[in-house]
Design a protein around this motif. Structure first.
Motif, mmCIF file in Angstrom:
data_model
loop_
_atom_site.group_PDB
_atom_site.id
_atom_site.type_symbol
_atom_site.label_atom_id
_atom_site.label_comp_id
_atom_site.label_asym_id
_atom_site.label_seq_id
_atom_site.Cartn_x
_atom_site.Cartn_y
_atom_site.Cartn_z
ATOM 1 N N HIS A 138 0.679 -1.228 0.141
ATOM 2 C CA HIS A 138 -0.636 -0.136 -0.260
ATOM 3 C C HIS A 138 1.036 1.109 0.465
ATOM 4 N N THR A 139 1.606 1.225 0.305
ATOM 5 C CA THR A 139 3.129 1.966 0.237
ATOM 6 C C THR A 139 3.523 2.258 -0.842
ATOM 7 N N ILE A 140 4.092 1.241 -1.482
ATOM 8 C CA ILE A 140 4.950 1.480 -3.086
ATOM 9 C C ILE A 140 3.710 0.822 -4.311
ATOM 10 N N VAL A 141 2.676 1.760 -4.964
ATOM 11 C CA VAL A 141 1.906 2.117 -5.582
ATOM 12 C C VAL A 141 2.926 2.293 -7.279
ATOM 13 N N PRO A 142 2.320 1.727 -8.077
ATOM 14 C CA PRO A 142 2.991 2.602 -9.592
ATOM 15 C C PRO A 142 2.001 3.804 -9.699
ATOM 16 N N GLY A 143 3.197 4.571 -9.839
ATOM 17 C CA GLY A 143 2.642 6.010 -9.633
ATOM 18 C C GLY A 143 2.381 6.969 -8.685
ATOM 19 N N ASN A 144 2.222 6.669 -7.729
ATOM 20 C CA ASN A 144 2.451 7.185 -7.313
ATOM 21 C C ASN A 144 3.573 8.418 -6.073
ATOM 22 N N ALA A 145 2.962 9.226 -5.561
ATOM 23 C CA ALA A 145 4.268 10.230 -5.607
ATOM 24 C C ALA A 145 5.838 9.437 -4.734
ATOM 25 N N ILE A 146 5.496 8.732 -3.773
ATOM 26 C CA ILE A 146 6.421 7.996 -2.999
ATOM 27 C C ILE A 146 7.387 6.676 -3.889
ATOM 28 N N THR A 147 6.345 6.092 -4.565
ATOM 29 C CA THR A 147 7.244 5.630 -5.725
ATOM 30 C C THR A 147 8.230 6.819 -6.879
ATOM 31 N N ILE A 148 7.658 7.210 -7.127
ATOM 32 C CA ILE A 148 8.637 8.569 -8.023
ATOM 33 C C ILE A 148 9.295 9.001 -7.645
ATOM 34 N N GLY A 149 9.167 9.715 -6.264
ATOM 35 C CA GLY A 149 10.013 10.178 -5.164
ATOM 36 C C GLY A 149 11.801 9.342 -5.820
ATOM 37 N N ILE A 150 10.566 7.991 -5.290
ATOM 38 C CA ILE A 150 12.401 7.239 -5.014
ATOM 39 C C ILE A 150 12.799 7.089 -6.356
ATOM 40 N N VAL A 151 12.173 7.120 -7.055
ATOM 41 C CA VAL A 151 12.958 6.605 -8.355
ATOM 42 C C VAL A 151 13.639 7.969 -9.292
ATOM 43 N N VAL A 152 13.111 9.338 -8.472
ATOM 44 C CA VAL A 152 13.603 10.149 -9.057
ATOM 45 C C VAL A 152 15.078 11.149 -8.175
ATOM 46 N N GLY A 153 15.085 10.534 -6.761
ATOM 47 C CA GLY A 153 16.002 10.202 -5.984
ATOM 48 C C GLY A 153 17.451 9.673 -6.141
ATOM 49 N N ILE A 154 17.216 8.133 -7.075
ATOM 50 C CA ILE A 154 18.418 7.039 -7.527
ATOM 51 C C ILE A 154 18.828 7.658 -8.691
ATOM 52 N N ILE A 155 17.752 8.416 -10.045
ATOM 53 C CA ILE A 155 18.022 8.598 -10.944
ATOM 54 C C ILE A 155 19.255 10.111 -10.431
ATOM 55 N N SER A 156 18.979 11.636 -9.876
ATOM 56 C CA SER A 156 19.992 11.863 -9.585
ATOM 57 C C SER A 156 20.938 11.832 -9.051
ATOM 58 N N LEU A 157 20.871 10.687 -7.901
ATOM 59 C CA LEU A 157 21.922 10.204 -7.354
ATOM 60 C C LEU A 157 23.089 9.660 -8.633
ATOM 61 N N LEU A 158 22.469 9.582 -9.705
ATOM 62 C CA LEU A 158 23.573 8.362 -10.439
ATOM 63 C C LEU A 158 24.011 9.807 -11.212
ATOM 64 N N PHE A 159 22.777 11.032 -12.144
ATOM 65 C CA PHE A 159 23.623 11.984 -12.267
ATOM 66 C C PHE A 159 24.383 12.598 -11.673
ATOM 67 N N PHE A 160 24.459 13.066 -10.540
ATOM 68 C CA PHE A 160 25.017 13.781 -9.382
ATOM 69 C C PHE A 160 26.661 13.063 -9.182
ATOM 70 N N PHE A 161 26.895 11.725 -9.358
ATOM 71 C CA PHE A 161 28.457 11.410 -9.606
ATOM 72 C C PHE A 161 28.621 11.543 -10.930
ATOM 73 N N GLN A 162 28.038 11.336 -11.757
ATOM 74 C CA GLN A 162 28.843 11.461 -12.931
ATOM 75 C C GLN A 162 30.202 12.124 -13.049
ATOM 76 N N ARG A 163 30.269 13.536 -12.332
ATOM 77 C CA ARG A 163 30.933 14.137 -12.435
ATOM 78 C C ARG A 163 32.491 13.541 -11.802
ATOM 79 N N PHE A 164 32.250 12.800 -11.623
ATOM 80 C CA PHE A 164 33.067 11.587 -10.259
ATOM 81 C C PHE A 164 33.796 10.775 -11.390
ATOM 82 N N GLY A 165 33.636 10.819 -12.064
ATOM 83 C CA GLY A 165 33.721 9.103 -12.933
ATOM 84 C C GLY A 165 33.422 8.111 -12.539
ATOM 85 N N THR A 166 33.340 6.846 -13.024
ATOM 86 C CA THR A 166 32.897 5.756 -12.949
ATOM 87 C C THR A 166 33.752 4.925 -12.630
#
Length: 356
Positions: A138-166
C-alpha cells in the motif's frame, strides 16, 4: 601507455575477462528489458493465448532479426579501424554521398532519446517490484508520489556522481550483470519446465497472427520494439570490447532473455487470470522469499543500464563536437581511464529529460 594498449588488446581477444567486461558495458539496456516489455505488451488487454504466444513470438523474432542478424552478424563487420558507433559508420560512408550526415544526425538524436527514456522506465520498473512485498503493497504503488520520489532520487544520485567518473563501480558491472542474466534465465527456465508448451511461441506463425488478426495488433510493435532498445550498444562499444567477445556473449544474453520472456508467458497462462492489473509478470516469477533479493539485483542492473546509456551519450556528443555537429561545450576527464569523459551541460540535459 604501452601497458594500457596491451591491456586493451587483451580485452579485445576472446577471453573470460573480455566476456565479463562485455556483459557489464554493453547489455545493461537490452538486458533489463524483461522488467517492462511484456507488461507493456499486455497493458490493460484481456489475457489470452493469442496475445501471450503472439507477443513472445514477436519478441523472439525481433531479437533475432533486429539484434542478432542486423547488429551481431551484419553491422559489426562495418568497423572503422576497430571502432564502432553511428559516427564511425558515418566516417566510412560520407565520401559516397554528401547528404548522409542527415541520417547520421537523426540516428545520434535517437540514441540520446534512448538515454532519456530508458533510465526512468527501467529504474521505475525495478522499484515498483517492492509492491509485491506485503508490508509495502500500500506504500509502493505504481505512479504514486513515494514511488516517483524514490525513482527520481536514484536517478538524481546517478547523474550527480557522473562528475567523479565511474572507475570504481565500473569494475563491478560485469559480475553484477552475470548474476542478473543468470537469475532471469533460471527464473524463466523454472516456469518453462512446468509449462513446456510455451516453447511453441518460437514459431513465427503466432507473431504474424497477432499482428494481422488481433485487434490493433500491428500497433503492439511499439511495445515489442522495447525488447531491443540498447542493441546499438553492440556496435557503438565495439572499440571497447571487440567483435568476438560481443558475438559470444550475445548467445548467453539472448538465451537468458528468451527464456525469461517465455517464463513470464508460461506463468500468465497458468494463472487463468482475465486481466493483469498492477501485477508485473517479471516479479511474479520469483518466490516470495526471494523477492527482495531479486528487486535489489534488478535495481543494480537498471542503474548499470542507465550508466551505460549516460556514458554512451557523453561519448556520442564528444564525437559530434569533433565533427561540428554539436556546439563546443566543456568536456572534462574525471579519471585516468582511457575514453572516460564527462560533459556537464549534457549531464543536466539528460537529468532534466529523465526527471521530466
Amino acid at each position: 601507455m604501452k601497458t594500457e594498449l596491451n591491456s586493451s588488446k587483451h580485452l579485445h581477444q576472446l577471453s573470460v575477462a573480455g566476456l565479463l567486461v562485455t556483459l557489464g558495458i554493453i547489455y545493461g539496456d537490452i538486458g533489463t528489458s524483461p522488467l517492462y516489455v511484456f507488461r507493456s505488451i499486455l497493458g490493460d488487454r484481456p489475457i489470452s493465448e493469442e496475445l501471450v504466444y503472439g507477443g513472445i513470438s514477436c519478441i523472439i523474432w525481433t531479437l533475432t532479426l533486429q539484434t542478432t542478424f542486423k547488429y551481431v552478424l551484419l553491422t559489426l563487420q562495418a568497423d572503422n579501424k576497430g571502432e564502432g558507433g553511428i559516427f564511425s559508420l558515418f566516417a566510412l560512408v560520407r565520401r559516397y554521398a554528401k547528404w548522409i550526415y542527415i541520417p547520421a544526425i537523426v540516428g545520434a538524436a535517437t540514441l540520446l532519446a534512448d538515454g532519456i527514456i530508458t533510465p526512468p522506465i527501467s529504474v521505475a520498473s525495478a522499484v515498483e517490484g517492492l509492491n509485491g512485498i506485503h508490508s509495502l503493497q500500500h506504500t509502493i504503488v505504481p505512479g504514486n508520489a513515494i514511488t516517483i520520489g524514490i525513482v527520481v532520487g536514484i536517478i538524481s544520485l546517478l547523474f550527480f556522481f557522473q562528475r567523479f567518473g565511474t572507475k570504481v563501480v565500473g569494475f563491478a558491472f560485469g559480475p553484477i550483470m552475470l548474476v542478473w542474466f543468470s537469475m532471469i534465465f533460471l527464473l524463466g527456465l523454472l516456469q518453462v519446465w512446468h509449462h513446456p508448451g510455451i516453447i511453441n511461441a518460437i514459431n513465427p506463425y503466432y507473431g504474424i497472427k497477432l499482428l494481422v488478426n488481433y485487434p490493433h495488433g500491428f500497433w503492439l510493435l511499439g511495445a515489442v520494439f522495447l525488447c531491443t532498445t540498447g542493441a546499438e550498444a553492440l556496435y557503438s562499444d565495439l572499440g571497447h570490447c571487440g567483435k568476438k567477445n560481443i558475438q559470444v556473449s550475445w548467445l548467453f544474453v539472448k538465451i537468458a532473455l528468451i527464456f525469461n520472456y517465455m517464463g513470464q508467458g508460461a506463468w500468465l497462462l497458468s494463472q487463468h487470470e482475465t486481466y493483469l492489473g498492477n501485477t508485473n509478470p517479471f516479479y511474479a516469477l520469483m518466490p516470495h522469499w526471494f523477492l527482495l533479493i531479486g528487486i535489489i539485483v534488478a535495481t543494480f542492473a537498471t542503474i548499470i543500464a542507465s550508466q551505460a546509456l549516460i556514458s554512451g551519450s557523453f561519448t556520442l556528443i564528444s564525437e559530434a563536437i569533433s565533427m561540428n555537429f554539436w556546439p563546443r561545450v566543456t568536456v572534462k576527464y574525471p579519471t585516468n581511464v582511457k575514453g572516460q569523459i564527462y560533459i556537464p551541460s549534457l549531464n543536466w540535459i539528460l537529468w532534466i529529460g529523465c526527471v521530466g
